[in-house]
Design a protein around this motif. Structure first.
Motif, PDB file in Angstrom:
ATOM      1  N   LEU A 164       2.424   7.153  -1.053  1.00  0.00           N
ATOM      2  CA  LEU A 164       3.515   8.121  -1.218  1.00  0.00           C
ATOM      3  C   LEU A 164       3.398   8.899  -2.521  1.00  0.00           C
ATOM      4  O   LEU A 164       3.925  10.005  -2.640  1.00  0.00           O
ATOM      5  CB  LEU A 164       4.869   7.400  -1.155  1.00  0.00           C
ATOM      6  CG  LEU A 164       5.266   6.854   0.218  1.00  0.00           C
ATOM      7  CD1 LEU A 164       6.584   6.098   0.126  1.00  0.00           C
ATOM      8  CD2 LEU A 164       5.386   7.983   1.235  1.00  0.00           C
ATOM      9  N   GLU A 165       2.732   8.327  -3.508  1.00  0.00           N
ATOM     10  CA  GLU A 165       2.535   9.030  -4.781  1.00  0.00           C
ATOM     11  C   GLU A 165       1.188   9.751  -4.828  1.00  0.00           C
ATOM     12  O   GLU A 165       0.758  10.191  -5.897  1.00  0.00           O
ATOM     13  CB  GLU A 165       2.660   8.046  -5.947  1.00  0.00           C
ATOM     14  CG  GLU A 165       4.058   7.472  -6.120  1.00  0.00           C
ATOM     15  CD  GLU A 165       5.121   8.535  -6.320  1.00  0.00           C
ATOM     16  OE1 GLU A 165       4.841   9.521  -7.045  1.00  0.00           O
ATOM     17  OE2 GLU A 165       6.219   8.392  -5.744  1.00  0.00           O
ATOM     18  N   GLY A 166       0.507   9.837  -3.677  1.00  0.00           N
ATOM     19  CA  GLY A 166      -0.714  10.615  -3.605  1.00  0.00           C
ATOM     20  C   GLY A 166      -1.961   9.907  -4.096  1.00  0.00           C
ATOM     21  O   GLY A 166      -2.992  10.559  -4.324  1.00  0.00           O
ATOM     22  N   MET A 167      -1.906   8.587  -4.246  1.00  0.00           N
ATOM     23  CA  MET A 167      -3.078   7.837  -4.695  1.00  0.00           C
ATOM     24  C   MET A 167      -3.946   7.433  -3.505  1.00  0.00           C
ATOM     25  O   MET A 167      -3.471   7.308  -2.374  1.00  0.00           O
ATOM     26  CB  MET A 167      -2.652   6.588  -5.481  1.00  0.00           C
ATOM     27  CG  MET A 167      -1.926   6.896  -6.773  1.00  0.00           C
ATOM     28  SD  MET A 167      -1.446   5.397  -7.689  1.00  0.00           S
ATOM     29  CE  MET A 167      -3.037   4.728  -8.179  1.00  0.00           C
ATOM     30  N   ARG A 168      -5.233   7.261  -3.746  1.00  0.00           N
ATOM     31  CA  ARG A 168      -6.137   6.702  -2.747  1.00  0.00           C
ATOM     32  C   ARG A 168      -6.095   5.186  -2.833  1.00  0.00           C
ATOM     33  O   ARG A 168      -5.932   4.623  -3.924  1.00  0.00           O
ATOM     34  CB  ARG A 168      -7.565   7.212  -2.971  1.00  0.00           C
ATOM     35  CG  ARG A 168      -7.717   8.701  -2.719  1.00  0.00           C
ATOM     36  CD  ARG A 168      -9.147   9.174  -2.954  1.00  0.00           C
ATOM     37  NE  ARG A 168      -9.499   9.127  -4.366  1.00  0.00           N
ATOM     38  CZ  ARG A 168     -10.347   8.266  -4.914  1.00  0.00           C
ATOM     39  NH1 ARG A 168     -10.950   7.365  -4.163  1.00  0.00           N
ATOM     40  NH2 ARG A 168     -10.626   8.307  -6.198  1.00  0.00           N
ATOM     41  N   VAL A 169      -6.220   4.526  -1.701  1.00  0.00           N
ATOM     42  CA  VAL A 169      -6.182   3.062  -1.657  1.00  0.00           C
ATOM     43  C   VAL A 169      -7.488   2.552  -1.065  1.00  0.00           C
ATOM     44  O   VAL A 169      -7.906   2.982   0.010  1.00  0.00           O
ATOM     45  CB  VAL A 169      -4.984   2.546  -0.827  1.00  0.00           C
ATOM     46  CG1 VAL A 169      -5.002   1.026  -0.743  1.00  0.00           C
ATOM     47  CG2 VAL A 169      -3.664   3.030  -1.440  1.00  0.00           C
ATOM     48  N   HIS A 170      -8.117   1.651  -1.799  1.00  0.00           N
ATOM     49  CA  HIS A 170      -9.360   1.026  -1.325  1.00  0.00           C
ATOM     50  C   HIS A 170      -9.099  -0.470  -1.135  1.00  0.00           C
ATOM     51  O   HIS A 170      -8.579  -1.137  -2.032  1.00  0.00           O
ATOM     52  CB  HIS A 170     -10.479   1.225  -2.350  1.00  0.00           C
ATOM     53  CG  HIS A 170     -11.764   0.562  -1.960  1.00  0.00           C
ATOM     54  ND1 HIS A 170     -12.577   1.039  -0.956  1.00  0.00           N
ATOM     55  CD2 HIS A 170     -12.366  -0.569  -2.433  1.00  0.00           C
ATOM     56  CE1 HIS A 170     -13.633   0.244  -0.835  1.00  0.00           C
ATOM     57  NE2 HIS A 170     -13.525  -0.740  -1.712  1.00  0.00           N
ATOM     58  N   PHE A 171      -9.441  -0.987   0.057  1.00  0.00           N
ATOM     59  CA  PHE A 171      -9.189  -2.393   0.365  1.00  0.00           C
ATOM     60  C   PHE A 171     -10.461  -3.208   0.182  1.00  0.00           C
ATOM     61  O   PHE A 171     -11.546  -2.802   0.604  1.00  0.00           O
ATOM     62  CB  PHE A 171      -8.673  -2.527   1.799  1.00  0.00           C
ATOM     63  CG  PHE A 171      -7.369  -1.833   2.028  1.00  0.00           C
ATOM     64  CD1 PHE A 171      -6.178  -2.373   1.574  1.00  0.00           C
ATOM     65  CD2 PHE A 171      -7.323  -0.593   2.682  1.00  0.00           C
ATOM     66  CE1 PHE A 171      -4.971  -1.727   1.769  1.00  0.00           C
ATOM     67  CE2 PHE A 171      -6.126   0.062   2.886  1.00  0.00           C
ATOM     68  CZ  PHE A 171      -4.943  -0.505   2.432  1.00  0.00           C
ATOM     69  N   ALA A 214       0.812  -1.213   0.000  1.00  0.00           N
ATOM     70  CA  ALA A 214       0.000   0.000   0.000  1.00  0.00           C
ATOM     71  C   ALA A 214       0.850   1.268   0.000  1.00  0.00           C
ATOM     72  O   ALA A 214       0.490   2.270  -0.624  1.00  0.00           O
ATOM     73  CB  ALA A 214      -0.927  -0.002   1.223  1.00  0.00           C
ATOM     74  N   LEU A 215       1.979   1.230   0.704  1.00  0.00           N
ATOM     75  CA  LEU A 215       2.775   2.438   0.922  1.00  0.00           C
ATOM     76  C   LEU A 215       3.188   3.149  -0.367  1.00  0.00           C
ATOM     77  O   LEU A 215       3.072   4.395  -0.448  1.00  0.00           O
ATOM     78  CB  LEU A 215       3.999   2.109   1.775  1.00  0.00           C
ATOM     79  CG  LEU A 215       4.845   3.289   2.231  1.00  0.00           C
ATOM     80  CD1 LEU A 215       4.020   4.261   3.055  1.00  0.00           C
ATOM     81  CD2 LEU A 215       6.058   2.806   3.035  1.00  0.00           C
ATOM     82  N   PRO A 216       3.675   2.463  -1.408  1.00  0.00           N
ATOM     83  CA  PRO A 216       4.093   3.188  -2.618  1.00  0.00           C
ATOM     84  C   PRO A 216       2.983   4.019  -3.238  1.00  0.00           C
ATOM     85  O   PRO A 216       3.242   5.099  -3.788  1.00  0.00           O
ATOM     86  CB  PRO A 216       4.544   2.065  -3.562  1.00  0.00           C
ATOM     87  CG  PRO A 216       4.945   0.944  -2.662  1.00  0.00           C
ATOM     88  CD  PRO A 216       3.973   1.014  -1.523  1.00  0.00           C
ATOM     89  N   PHE A 217       1.743   3.557  -3.149  1.00  0.00           N
ATOM     90  CA  PHE A 217       0.634   4.304  -3.744  1.00  0.00           C
ATOM     91  C   PHE A 217       0.294   5.532  -2.910  1.00  0.00           C
ATOM     92  O   PHE A 217       0.012   6.608  -3.447  1.00  0.00           O
ATOM     93  CB  PHE A 217      -0.572   3.383  -3.915  1.00  0.00           C
ATOM     94  CG  PHE A 217      -0.274   2.196  -4.794  1.00  0.00           C
ATOM     95  CD1 PHE A 217      -0.084   2.365  -6.152  1.00  0.00           C
ATOM     96  CD2 PHE A 217      -0.127   0.926  -4.259  1.00  0.00           C
ATOM     97  CE1 PHE A 217       0.223   1.285  -6.975  1.00  0.00           C
ATOM     98  CE2 PHE A 217       0.176  -0.157  -5.060  1.00  0.00           C
ATOM     99  CZ  PHE A 217       0.357   0.022  -6.422  1.00  0.00           C
TER     100      PHE A 217
END
Length: 372
Positions: free
Chosen positions: A66-73, A61-64
């Motif tokens: 750090l690039e300002g992306m939203r993460v949905h699980f 999850a961390l790389p996304f």
């Protein structure tokens, strides 16, 4: 397959590990660096949403983020992969193109329902990442679970990217595959720095200490477990300290750089299909030794470390650690995961690989059975 730029990979290793679909493959230092290049490419394409399985390593999850992306699980099923209906609903609800990171945990093959959802995701304009870290060796062999007399390599859903951290299954200091389909061009990796060389040195020491733990002379297994030796404290402590140091350096080495020269040379020497066959044999041997024990080997017959499903998972992990056998996959529930999402706490990975002797397999099985 397009050849890699000079210094960015090793043709022989890439030929074996990358898909045959037209695209470009390179070898980087780590899997999280490969995901970083994917996230950066997504940013240039204005793709802002990454969909990940709820059961995951936090470095996924961390790389996304750090690039300002939203993460949905999205919830996973009993096979530890995306629950197909839940993934379908998440993609139907997305009002923008998403990057779907599909993780083949334990080299477990996708079922028809998940394959269908992933295909429809791409047809609907989403992108799919095949995280093949656990399956990269299994993919080199025919499907051992096939019922046909002449098994063929099982078909996989088409994807836009493939990533695989090689150090999880191969005794290399560092290394990860990044493949992107034709038409996608992630940025080139940077030049290796001091922290990268420090990481390679630390990992080399870790591999030496791991081999020392593995090479301890096994003893006959007794029904009472009285003959099973505990790991020498100094040996186990040194290994764990070096493991912590290596992981700390991986956390610092976030800038994507090429695989180290030493690891490239190691990949040239290793017979990867042979290692895959030996991992499959070790997995099958442990499954046989466990027999009728009240547990389940979730990835029986795969060229990956065995994953055990049991309510006694934590007790099993603790018992193995007392004998210097440490889980190659340790995924504690992340604090950021929403309370509404489940986490399979009844899974433990077993350090049983291509160099594990028959006697050691019997010992591991005895420890597991005694911990139930």
């Amino acid at each position: 397959m397009e050849q890699p730029a000079s210094g960015q990979g090793h043709d022989e290793a890439l030929t074996r590990l990358a898909p045959t679909t037209p695209g470009r493959a390179i070898l980087l230092e780590s899997g999280r660096q490969a995901l970083t290049l994917i996230a950066r490419w997504c940013r240039t394409q204005h793709i802002e949403l990454a969909v990940l399985p709820s059961y995951h390593c936090d470095t996924m999850a961390l790389p996304f983020w750090l690039e300002g992306m939203r993460v949905h699980f999205v919830e996973v099923g009993a096979d530890l992969q995306f629950d197909p209906p839940a993934l379908g609903t998440a993609l139907d609800d997305a009002d923008e193109p998403a990057l779907v990171v599909w993780s083949r945990v334990g080299a477990i093959a996708p079922d028809t329902a998940l394959t269908t959802v992933l295909r429809r995701a791409r047809e609907g304009g989403h992108l799919v990442v095949d995280d093949a870290t656990h399956a990269v060796l299994d993919d080199l062999l025919p499907d051992s679970l096939s019922t046909t007399r002449a098994p063929a390599v099982r078909p996989l859903p088409a994807c836009d990217f493939r990533v695989a951290s090689l150090r999880k299954l191969v005794a290399v200091t560092d290394g990860a595959l990044l493949w992107a389909r034709e038409g996608i061009t992630p940025e080139s990796p940077a030049t290796r720095s001091g922290v990268d060389e420090e990481l390679s040195a630390a990992r080399s020491t870790l591999l030496t200490r791991s081999a020392a733990l593995e090479a301890r002379t096994p003893v006959p297994v007794s029904a009472s477990m009285a003959d099973l030796p505990a790991a020498p404290p100094r040996l186990a402590d040194d290994y764990l300290a070096q493991l912590a140091r290596s992981e700390e350096l991986f956390d610092r080495a976030t800038t994507p750089v090429p695989i180290s020269h030493g690891a490239r040379s190691q990949l040239d020497i290793f017979d990867l299909p042979r290692q895959a066959r030996r991992r499959r044999r070790a997995n099958r041997a442990l499954t046989r030794e466990l027999g009728d024990a009240p547990l389940e080997v979730l990835n029986a017959g795969r060229a990956c470390f065995p994953l055990i499903g049991s309510a006694a998972a934590r007790a099993i992990e603790d018992a193995l650690a007392r004998h210097g056998i440490f889980s190659p996959q340790s995924w504690p529930r992340p604090a950021y995961l929403p309370d509404s999402q489940g986490w399979p706490a009844d899974v433990v990975s077993i350090d049983c690989g291509p160099t594990t002797s028959t006697e050691k397999v019997r010992q591991i099985a005895a420890i597991i059975t005694a911990a139930l």
